[in-house]
Structures are given as structure tokens and as C-alpha cells.
Scaffold this motif. Structure first.
Motif, PDB file in Angstrom:
ATOM      1  N   LYS B 245     -77.277 -69.964 -13.181  1.00 48.09           N
ATOM      2  CA  LYS B 245     -76.450 -70.521 -14.268  1.00 48.09           C
ATOM      3  C   LYS B 245     -77.288 -71.336 -15.248  1.00 48.09           C
ATOM      4  O   LYS B 245     -76.950 -71.439 -16.419  1.00 48.09           O
ATOM      5  N   SER B 246     -78.380 -71.926 -14.739  1.00 48.95           N
ATOM      6  CA  SER B 246     -79.238 -72.755 -15.624  1.00 48.95           C
ATOM      7  C   SER B 246     -80.060 -71.890 -16.574  1.00 48.95           C
ATOM      8  O   SER B 246     -80.520 -72.378 -17.608  1.00 48.95           O
ATOM      9  N   GLY B 247     -80.273 -70.640 -16.245  1.00 46.00           N
ATOM     10  CA  GLY B 247     -81.099 -69.753 -17.074  1.00 46.00           C
ATOM     11  C   GLY B 247     -82.566 -70.156 -17.058  1.00 46.00           C
ATOM     12  O   GLY B 247     -83.343 -69.755 -17.919  1.00 46.00           O
ATOM     13  N   ASP B 248     -82.938 -70.943 -16.073  1.00 47.14           N
ATOM     14  CA  ASP B 248     -84.314 -71.443 -15.987  1.00 47.14           C
ATOM     15  C   ASP B 248     -85.022 -70.722 -14.822  1.00 47.14           C
ATOM     16  O   ASP B 248     -84.674 -70.924 -13.653  1.00 47.14           O
ATOM     17  N   LEU B 249     -86.021 -69.899 -15.167  1.00 46.22           N
ATOM     18  CA  LEU B 249     -86.697 -69.115 -14.125  1.00 46.22           C
ATOM     19  C   LEU B 249     -87.424 -70.007 -13.123  1.00 46.22           C
ATOM     20  O   LEU B 249     -87.451 -69.719 -11.929  1.00 46.22           O
ATOM     21  N   GLY B 250     -87.993 -71.094 -13.636  1.00 48.36           N
ATOM     22  CA  GLY B 250     -88.693 -72.043 -12.758  1.00 48.36           C
ATOM     23  C   GLY B 250     -87.741 -72.629 -11.739  1.00 48.36           C
ATOM     24  O   GLY B 250     -88.058 -72.740 -10.547  1.00 48.36           O
ATOM     25  N   MET B 251     -86.543 -72.986 -12.232  1.00 46.71           N
ATOM     26  CA  MET B 251     -85.547 -73.573 -11.335  1.00 46.71           C
ATOM     27  C   MET B 251     -85.071 -72.541 -10.300  1.00 46.71           C
ATOM     28  O   MET B 251     -84.862 -72.879  -9.133  1.00 46.71           O
ATOM     29  N   ILE B 252     -84.941 -71.301 -10.751  1.00 47.61           N
ATOM     30  CA  ILE B 252     -84.523 -70.234  -9.827  1.00 47.61           C
ATOM     31  C   ILE B 252     -85.544 -70.086  -8.699  1.00 47.61           C
ATOM     32  O   ILE B 252     -85.192 -70.042  -7.521  1.00 47.61           O
ATOM     33  N   LEU B 253     -86.829 -70.078  -9.091  1.00 45.46           N
ATOM     34  CA  LEU B 253     -87.875 -69.917  -8.074  1.00 45.46           C
ATOM     35  C   LEU B 253     -87.923 -71.111  -7.132  1.00 45.46           C
ATOM     36  O   LEU B 253     -88.098 -70.960  -5.924  1.00 45.46           O
ATOM     37  N   GLU B 254     -87.725 -72.303  -7.719  1.00 43.35           N
ATOM     38  CA  GLU B 254     -87.769 -73.514  -6.898  1.00 43.35           C
ATOM     39  C   GLU B 254     -86.579 -73.551  -5.941  1.00 43.35           C
ATOM     40  O   GLU B 254     -86.722 -73.903  -4.765  1.00 43.35           O
ATOM     41  N   ALA B 255     -85.399 -73.186  -6.450  1.00 36.42           N
ATOM     42  CA  ALA B 255     -84.183 -73.260  -5.617  1.00 36.42           C
ATOM     43  C   ALA B 255     -84.226 -72.233  -4.489  1.00 36.42           C
ATOM     44  O   ALA B 255     -83.841 -72.539  -3.354  1.00 36.42           O
ATOM     45  N   THR B 256     -84.676 -71.048  -4.801  1.00 39.64           N
ATOM     46  CA  THR B 256     -84.673 -70.008  -3.757  1.00 39.64           C
ATOM     47  C   THR B 256     -85.860 -70.168  -2.800  1.00 39.64           C
ATOM     48  O   THR B 256     -85.743 -69.832  -1.632  1.00 39.64           O
ATOM     49  N   ASP B 257     -86.965 -70.684  -3.314  1.00 40.52           N
ATOM     50  CA  ASP B 257     -88.150 -70.951  -2.480  1.00 40.52           C
ATOM     51  C   ASP B 257     -88.459 -69.744  -1.584  1.00 40.52           C
ATOM     52  O   ASP B 257     -88.608 -69.862  -0.356  1.00 40.52           O
ATOM     53  N   LEU B 258     -88.542 -68.591  -2.229  1.00 37.06           N
ATOM     54  CA  LEU B 258     -88.561 -67.327  -1.473  1.00 37.06           C
ATOM     55  C   LEU B 258     -89.778 -67.144  -0.566  1.00 37.06           C
ATOM     56  O   LEU B 258     -89.649 -66.593   0.520  1.00 37.06           O
ATOM     57  N   GLU B 259     -90.935 -67.616  -1.030  1.00 36.87           N
ATOM     58  CA  GLU B 259     -92.147 -67.414  -0.204  1.00 36.87           C
ATOM     59  C   GLU B 259     -91.990 -68.100   1.153  1.00 36.87           C
ATOM     60  O   GLU B 259     -92.255 -67.515   2.202  1.00 36.87           O
ATOM     61  N   ARG B 260     -91.513 -69.364   1.092  1.00 32.74           N
ATOM     62  CA  ARG B 260     -91.341 -70.119   2.338  1.00 32.74           C
ATOM     63  C   ARG B 260     -90.223 -69.503   3.184  1.00 32.74           C
ATOM     64  O   ARG B 260     -90.349 -69.357   4.399  1.00 32.74           O
ATOM     65  N   GLN B 261     -89.145 -69.118   2.503  1.00 35.08           N
ATOM     66  CA  GLN B 261     -88.005 -68.537   3.235  1.00 35.08           C
ATOM     67  C   GLN B 261     -88.410 -67.247   3.935  1.00 35.08           C
ATOM     68  O   GLN B 261     -88.025 -67.007   5.086  1.00 35.08           O
ATOM     69  N   LEU B 262     -89.179 -66.428   3.229  1.00 31.55           N
ATOM     70  CA  LEU B 262     -89.609 -65.150   3.821  1.00 31.55           C
ATOM     71  C   LEU B 262     -90.547 -65.370   5.001  1.00 31.55           C
ATOM     72  O   LEU B 262     -90.437 -64.695   6.026  1.00 31.55           O
ATOM     73  N   ALA B 263     -91.454 -66.353   4.827  1.00 32.61           N
ATOM     74  CA  ALA B 263     -92.397 -66.642   5.924  1.00 32.61           C
ATOM     75  C   ALA B 263     -91.639 -67.153   7.149  1.00 32.61           C
ATOM     76  O   ALA B 263     -91.893 -66.723   8.278  1.00 32.61           O
ATOM     77  N   GLN B 264     -90.688 -68.065   6.882  1.00 32.74           N
ATOM     78  CA  GLN B 264     -89.895 -68.617   7.987  1.00 32.74           C
ATOM     79  C   GLN B 264     -89.041 -67.524   8.636  1.00 32.74           C
ATOM     80  O   GLN B 264     -88.903 -67.463   9.854  1.00 32.74           O
TER      81      GLN B 264
END
Lengths: 164, 326
Positions: B245-264
Motif C-alpha cells: 500500500k505504501s508503494g515503497d519498494l524498500g519498505m516492501i523488502l524490509e517488511a517481507t525480509d525474504l532472505e532471512r525468512q527463506l533461510a529460516q
């Protein structure tokens, strides 16, 4: 190998132990027959179930000991009554005609037979129930894991199991 | 055999180019099917891309890859110093030769040479073609409109876009190098692309970019599917929807934190596999253990009966003594 060596040694030890026990039984019986014959009469009559168990020789020393202990537990009150009434052959024979005396003496042996049969079954049933509860718990846990991780998880588990 | 014949043909073509240059040093350079003035290679490339002339592009690529252009330039610099004015800067030719070495990767190759050698060229990416995009800010704006109109369906990072972005912005080389390390379509590749656009947004267009956010959703759909845990996937998707909703790609990446989530997720998956395997083994052991349990029950039963018998004997003796001794 070591176990095989131990078994004859243990058997020899048992034989020596049995010999010693038999010796004391003979001594006690001899003295008893001489000094307290009515008591010995009741004792031999009451110990018939145990003697039968010994003659049948089931190979289970524990069960014979149990039978003997329960049997004696039933005979002791009867001997107490005999002594209370004066310990004569007349009284001893009269007691042997009393069905309740036989019931007391053989009842102990019967209880021993019943307990030797029933207690392992009860223990086994409890153990089975516990094992089944544990299996159900493990299967529930597995189902939860499959639900959480999806179908690939089952395939990977099978791969892992076949890999082992 | 084919390789040797090809190399010989190429040597002959190179020799012809050298010969023609020696015969008429002031004439335009000839190579195979192309002819160009010494400082007009950029324009030639633009023409080749506009016409989408594969043969022309191939010849230009060969000129850079083989080092022939640099060789001729160096020879002419050595012979006549004033001829430098006729040529592109030496650094540009060397740079292009370097870009051609990674020609297969995004942000490199002939496209990069085009934007480096003719800086006025508008971005020829399919997404922004015809909009005469000449800098990053315009690129983001036009791409945003196109992506918004198509609800995120489009590719703002094709070979031209990558080369254009790499040329027009500085400090993004680490992203481009990272992209070369991972195969296209892999999770890492997608995440690096998103990081690159997040950086571009922060640098050139700090406002919200809902079109790019929609594109990010399209890009991340396969990444979400890589998360094996259903619960974690749902949480990450929920976080993504909130951040989108923010339209901010940086915020999307920070919120999803995909690298850490995938590793975990990977780690927990391995742990779950081990736990399930252990549970299976234990269940099989318990299922096959009836005989062992029966034997154990016999032993415990005998022991309990023995204890009961001794207790009964002692109780009988004590009670009889107490009763009859009175």
C-alpha cells in the motif's frame, strides 16, 4: 560368548542353592515330625498346591516362590488356630474336615495362581495402552508437520527414509 | 574444425580491415558489412538497434570483442598524435571491450556500449520505447505509468533497461555484479532486481510507486511459493500486502525480509524433516515392539507378584502372632 559361559555357572549356583534349601527343609521337617506332628500334618496338607507346583517343575522359580509364600500366608492362621486349640491329632484331623480351613490354606495358593496369571496381563495392557497413546501422539505430530509443510514434505520424508 | 575455419575467416576479415585502412588512412573504417567514421561507432550502433539489424550488431560486437577497434585506435594514436581528435576516447573503447566480455549478463554487452558511447540515446527498453526517456527519473516515471496501467505485468529490467540504468546511474555496479552471480528467475536474482529498483526509487523518485509495487508482487509470487511453511508464507504475504500500500519498494523488502525468512524456512524444514523421521522411526519401533513389551510385562508381573506374596506372608505371620499370642 561370555553370556553362554555365565549360564552353566548360574545353573550350578542355583543347584547348590536348591540343595541347601532342601537340606534345611528336611531338617525342619524331621524336627517338626518329632516335636510338633499335628502342626506338620496341617502344614503338609496345606502345602499340597505348592508341592504339586514344585513337582510340575515349570522352570519358573519366581512363580514357585510366590505360590509357596501365598500358600504359607494361608496356612499360618490355620496353624495359629490349631495351637490355640491345643495342638492335638484329634484337633488336627477335625480341622482337616473343616472346609473353611481348606479354603484358607488353598485360597492362598489360588490367589498366587490368579495373581501370577493376571498381573502380567494387567501390566502388558497398561504398557500397550501407553504405546498406542504414544503412537497416536506421534502420528498427530506427523500430520501437523505435513499440514504445515505441504505435500513435498511427505515426498522428501520418503526420500530421506529410503536414503537411510 | 568449424571453429578453426571460423577463426581463419575472422583473421582474413581483420586483415582486410587493416589493409583497407593502410591503403586509405583517412577513409572510414570497413569491417565486414559495416563502414563508419572513427568517432561515429555510437551512432552506428544506434542505427543497428533501431533497424534491429542482427548482422550489423554482430559485426560491431566482434569489433569490440576481438579488440580490433582498440588495436586500430592505438596504432593510429602512435602514428599520428593529432588523430586522437578523430577517435572516441580511448577509455570508452576499453570500457566497451570490458562490457562485451560479460555480454550475456544484464547491464553489459552491446546495449551498454550503445548507451555509453552515445549518451543522448533514449532508452530502447520495450516498456518505455517511444517515450524518449533520457534519464533515470524519466525512466522510473514512464515505467511506473506503464506498469500501473498493466497492473504490474511488464518487464522494467530487460537488457536495454539494465544497460540504460547502469550507464545513467552510478553506484549500482554491486547490484549488476550480484545479478551475474545468480541465474535469471532464481530467488536471489529477483531479490537483487527488487533491491536495485528500491535503490533507484530512493535516489531518483522518493514518492510512492504503486505500479512498481504491483510489478514486485508479480515478481515475488514464485518467491512466496518457495516458502514451504504454510504459516510463514501466509504471514509474509500479509506483510507484503500491508507494505504494498505504501508503494515503497524498500519498505516492501524490509517488511517481507525474504532472505532471512527463506533461510529460516529452509532450516526449519530440515529440522521438521528430521523430527518427522525420528517420530516415524519411534512409531515403527513401538508398533513392532509388542513381543518385547509382552516379555517385559511378564518380568514386571512376576516381580510385582513376588512383592505381593512376601507382603502377604509377612502380614499373615504378624497378624497371626498378634492375634493368637494374646
Amino acid at each position: 560368548m561370555a553370556k553362554q559361559k555365565k549360564q552353566p555357572a548360574k545353573m550350578a549356583e542355583n543347584r547348590v542353592g536348591q540343595g541347601i534349601a532342601l537340606f534345611w527343609v528336611m531338617v525342619f521337617s524331621g524336627l517338626g515330625i518329632v516335636f510338633i506332628p499335628p502342626t506338620m500334618l496341617i502344614l503338609f496338607a496345606g502345602l499340597i498346591p505348592s508341592l504339586v507346583a514344585i513337582l510340575l517343575n515349570t522352570g519358573r522359580i519366581g512363580s514357585i516362590a510366590t505360590m509357596l509364600a501365598f500358600n504359607l500366608a494361608g496356612i499360618i492362621p490355620v496353624i495359629g488356630i490349631l495351637w490355640d486349640r491345643g495342638q492335638t491329632f484329634n484337633e488336627a484331623f477335625r480341622m482337616l474336615t473343616d472346609v473353611y480351613m481348606w479354603l484358607a490354606m488353598f485360597g492362598g495358593a489360588g490367589l498366587a495362581v490368579f495373581l501370577s496369571w493376571a498381573v502380567p496381563i494387567v501390566v502388558f495392557s497398561a504398557s500397550e495402552l501407553q504405546a498406542k497413546a504414544m503412537i497416536a501422539k506421534l502420528q498427530k505430530r506427523r500430520m501437523k508437520l505435513v499440514e504445515e509443510w505441504g505435500g513435498q514434505f511427505v515426498a522428501d520424508m520418503k526420500d530421506g527414509a529410503s536414503g537411510r | 574444425m568449424g571453429g578453426a575455419a571460423h577463426a581463419q575467416a575472422r583473421s582474413e576479415t581483420t586483415a582486410v580491415t587493416h589493409m583497407l585502412r593502410l591503403l586509405d588512412p583517412k577513409a572510414p573504417l570497413w569491417y565486414r558489412n559495416i563502414s563508419f567514421s572513427r568517432n561515429a561507432i555510437g551512432m552506428l550502433m544506434l542505427e543497428a538497434f533501431r533497424q534491429d539489424n542482427m548482422e550489423m550488431k554482430k559485426s560491431i560486437a566482434e569489433l569490440f570483442e576481438s579488440g580490433l577497434l582498440l588495436n586500430i585506435a592505438m596504432t593510429e594514436f602512435r602514428d599520428k598524435r593529432e588523430r586522437r581528435a578523430d577517435w572516441l576516447p580511448e577509455a570508452s573503447i576499453t570500457g566497451c571491450q570490458g562490457y562485451m566480455k560479460n555480454g550475456g549478463e544484464l547491464g553489459y554487452g552491446l546495449e551498454r556500449c550503445l548507451y555509453e558511447l552515445s549518451p543522448e540515446t533514449p532508452c530502447l527498453s520495450t516498456l518505455v520505447l517511444g517515450s524518449h526517456v533520457r534519464n533515470i527519473s524519466e525512466f522510473i516515471e514512464v515505467a511506473e505509468q506503464k506498469l500501473l496501467a498493466s497492473n504490474g505485468h511488464g518487464n522494467p529490467f530487460d537488457r536495454h533497461a539494465a544497460a540504460f540504468i547502469a550507464t545513467k546511474s552510478r553506484g549500482l555496479d554491486k547490484f549488476l555484479i550480484s545479478l551475474t552471480l545468480y541465474p535469471a528467475g532464481s530467488v536471489e536474482h529477483v531479490l537483487v532486481e527488487l533491491k536495485l529498483f528500491a535503490k533507484l526509487q530512493a535516489l531518483s523518485h522518493p514518492g510512492p510507486l504503486p505500479g512498481f509495487a504491483a510489478w514486485a508482487e508479480e515478481m515475488l509470487k514464485p518467491v512466496f511459493l518457495k516458502i514451504r511453511s504454510r504459516l510463514r508464507r501466509e504471514v509474509v504475504i500479509q506483510r507484503f500486502r500491508e507494505a504494498r500500500k505504501s508503494g515503497d519498494l524498500g519498505m516492501i523488502l524490509e517488511a517481507t525480509d525474504l532472505e532471512r525468512q527463506l533461510a529460516q524456512d529452509r532450516r526449519e524444514y530440515e529440522e521438521a524433516l528430521a523430527a518427522a523421521g525420528e517420530a516415524d522411526r519411534l512409531a515403527i519401533f513401538l508398533m513392532n515392539g509388542t513381543d518385547a513389551r509382552r516379555a517385559a510385562a511378564e518380568g514386571y508381573g512376576a516381580w510385582i507378584t513376588s512383592v505381593l506374596s512376601v507382603t502377604a506372608l509377612l502380614a499373615s505371620t504378624i497378624l497371626s502372632v498378634l492375634y493368637f499370642m494374646e
